[in-house]
Design a protein around this motif. Structure first.
Motif, mmCIF file in Angstrom:
data_model
loop_
_atom_site.group_PDB
_atom_site.id
_atom_site.type_symbol
_atom_site.label_atom_id
_atom_site.label_comp_id
_atom_site.label_asym_id
_atom_site.label_seq_id
_atom_site.Cartn_x
_atom_site.Cartn_y
_atom_site.Cartn_z
ATOM 1 N N VAL A 37 126.466 105.123 30.276
ATOM 2 C CA VAL A 37 126.327 103.847 29.560
ATOM 3 C C VAL A 37 125.001 103.274 30.067
ATOM 4 O O VAL A 37 124.964 102.445 30.979
ATOM 5 N N GLU A 38 123.927 103.779 29.467
ATOM 6 C CA GLU A 38 122.580 103.559 30.010
ATOM 7 C C GLU A 38 122.233 102.081 30.130
ATOM 8 O O GLU A 38 121.626 101.668 31.126
ATOM 9 N N ASP A 39 122.616 101.272 29.125
ATOM 10 C CA ASP A 39 122.182 99.873 29.152
ATOM 11 C C ASP A 39 122.871 99.051 30.247
ATOM 12 O O ASP A 39 122.430 97.944 30.549
ATOM 13 N N ILE A 40 123.926 99.569 30.841
ATOM 14 C CA ILE A 40 124.538 98.880 31.992
ATOM 15 C C ILE A 40 124.140 99.588 33.293
ATOM 16 O O ILE A 40 123.801 98.937 34.285
ATOM 17 N N HIS A 91 121.514 101.290 34.015
ATOM 18 C CA HIS A 91 120.091 101.267 34.342
ATOM 19 C C HIS A 91 119.782 100.341 35.533
ATOM 20 O O HIS A 91 119.072 100.729 36.464
ATOM 21 N N PHE A 92 120.319 99.127 35.492
ATOM 22 C CA PHE A 92 120.041 98.158 36.562
ATOM 23 C C PHE A 92 120.479 98.696 37.927
ATOM 24 O O PHE A 92 119.741 98.609 38.910
ATOM 25 N N PHE A 93 121.672 99.261 37.960
ATOM 26 C CA PHE A 93 122.207 99.747 39.232
ATOM 27 C C PHE A 93 121.413 100.952 39.744
ATOM 28 O O PHE A 93 121.260 101.140 40.932
ATOM 29 N N MET A 129 118.145 101.476 39.002
ATOM 30 C CA MET A 129 116.834 100.950 39.394
ATOM 31 C C MET A 129 116.876 100.321 40.783
ATOM 32 O O MET A 129 115.938 100.440 41.560
#
Lengths: 230, 251
Positions: B144-147, B149-151, B153
């Motif tokens: 679930v890339e859009d969630i 991603h932040f973690f 990064m």
């Protein structure tokens, strides 16, 4: 503090042509910089290569004095199992807790803290997402259309606040708004369409640090320069 | 929800029974082939108490087998979601084993383990395990890339967080898969009992078949349907509660 792309070449797997071929780019020093260009020209790809979330490139990307480059984009979501406030509390390092309050006020999301992400408007979602990145440790933050769906006045307030709060950090702002880019950014990397040489041209913006409107002639000249090279 | 499920099943069962009786009267079939309504009613009054206990016995095995297969599918699915050789090996193995009819292996299990509780439990678990595993593997392997991603990064991503994000985002799919596999668990248990077990409603159906007593089979089917409908309704209710607790209403 410097980010250099030296002869950067990248081709998407299965594609016939290189998206970038021996691309040269250079962003120097802290401040609010921009990556500008028409849609589909490869701004996001370049940003992801710079942030290291996309690999497979030839040629070098050197980050001098930039230990931590973060990349955020406007479609990101916060986890839905907790409120926005709870999530921000969870992901904010203890050393940065003091920065939360001014950011919440500037970004106008204090009233959203008890809500879940799915309950926010598109603009609020983008702002909440950006706040959590600003609360992390970073040297450069690449903001890929991170202020999309935010009204012009709030966008201006946010950009000025970022410049004021993070004078030693570097921001690379990806936007299609030429007025904003010309007015607030210091170095502007204009990425041009395939077939144009060079693919990337660097120009200077007005780097305004307050809400006072710049002289119309200067702003027009800067915008014209950006549009001419793009 | 529970009443609606019962009502829906009773309606479908009633229609099927009417169709059967219509066939009987249309073709003039004897009571020996298809019993009349009075005989079915009489048999129901005679055997429904005993059959209800048999169905509960079967359901107990089916629920345990189902729970076992869910736990195993999640455990293996979490390992299998990895893009490493282990993950791809698990996916390939699950896909190939799933294509093989487990019921065909059931006699071997009865020969090796006897006709007791453990054989029924194993067959019930195996029948619903592989379809469950493939669905769970598919769900947990999909980023679930859009969630996430932040973690990623910020260096916060862990396997637990990854599984939590993917499970949360696919809660509706997971609930549907678990509810769907419950039917397989019940079917698996009954088939196992029908083949060789010593207890459960499948055994009663097997005996009724030897006696060519269709009314007993019809009563057994009615009770199986009622109990399975209630079990499915319980799972749906649990899934909805979980979703209501986890997810906020969309603005």
């Amino acid at each position: 503090m410097r980010l250099v792309c030296d002869g950067l070449t990248y081709r998407y797997p299965g594609a016939d042509h290189d998206l970038f071929s021996r691309l040269q780019a250079d962003i120097e020093g802290p401040g609010f910089h921009a990556l500008f260009g028409p849609s589909g020209v490869g701004k996001t790809t370049l940003a992801r290569l710079m942030a290291g979330t996309l690999t497979g490139n030839a040629g070098g990307i050197s980050a001098i004095g930039l230990e931590r480059i973060l990349y955020t984009y406007n479609m990101e979501r916060l986890p839905g199992w907790c409120s926005v406030g709870k999530h921000l509390d969870d992901v904010t390092p203890s050393a940065r807790v003091g920065d939360m309050s001014p950011l919440l006020d500037t970004f106008g999301i204090r009233e959203c803290l008890k809500a879940h992400f799915s309950q926010l408007s598109l603009g609020q979602r983008n702002r909440a997402n950006l706040v959590r990145y600003l609360l992390q440790e970073f040297d450069m933050l690449i903001m890929d259309e991170s202020l999309a769906n935010v009204d012009e006045r709030t966008r201006q307030e946010i950009i000025l606040k970022l410049k004021q709060m993070f004078p030693s950090k570097s921001f690379l702002y990806i936007s299609h708004n030429v007025v904003e880019v010309a007015r607030f950014c210091r170095q502007i990397l204009v990425l041009r369409g395939p077939g144009k040489s060079p693919r990337l041209v660097k120009t200077r913006g007005l780097d305004c640090r307050n809400s006072a409107r710049p002289e119309t002639g200067r702003l027009n000249r800067t915008m014209l320069e950006i549009m001419n090279v793009s | 929800m529970f009443l609606r499920r019962l009502y829906q099943f009773t309606l479908v069962y009633g229609l099927a029974l009417l169709l059967l009786l219509a066939i009987k009267f249309f073709f003039g079939l004897s009571d020996y082939v298809i019993p009349g309504p009075q005989e079915i009613w009489h048999t129901a009054r005679q055997v429904s108490g005993r059959y209800a206990l048999d169905v509960l016995n079967t359901l107990q095995v089916a629920i345990l087998g189902h729970a076992l297969s869910i736990a195993m599918a999640f455990a293996v699915g979490i390992v299998g979601r990895l893009t490493s050789w282990m993950g791809s090996m698990i996916k390939t193995a699950a896909f190939n084993i799933q294509a093989y009819p487990i019921v065909a292996v059931a006699p071997i299990i009865f020969i090796l383990m006897g006709d007791g509780f453990s054989s029924r439990l194993l067959i019930a678990a195996m029948i619903c395990y592989f379809p469950l595993l493939l669905s769970i593997l598919g769900i947990l392997s999909e980023p679930v890339e859009d969630i996430e991603h932040f973690f990623r990064m910020t260096g916060r991503i862990t396997w637990r967080l990854e599984v939590r994000i993917r499970a949360f985002e696919n809660l509706h799919k997971l609930t549907t898969v678990i509810v769907g596999s419950a039917t397989l668990a019940v079917v698996g248990t009954i088939v196992a009992e029908f083949i060789a077990a010593s207890a459960g409603i499948g055994v009663s159906i097997r005996r009724a078949l030897y006696q060519s007593d269709l009314s007993k089979i019809l009563v057994a089917l009615f009770l199986i349907g009622i109990c399975t409908s209630l079990y499915l309704a319980c799972l749906e209710w649990g899934g909805r509660r979980l979703m209501r607790r986890w997810q906020a209403p969309v603005a």
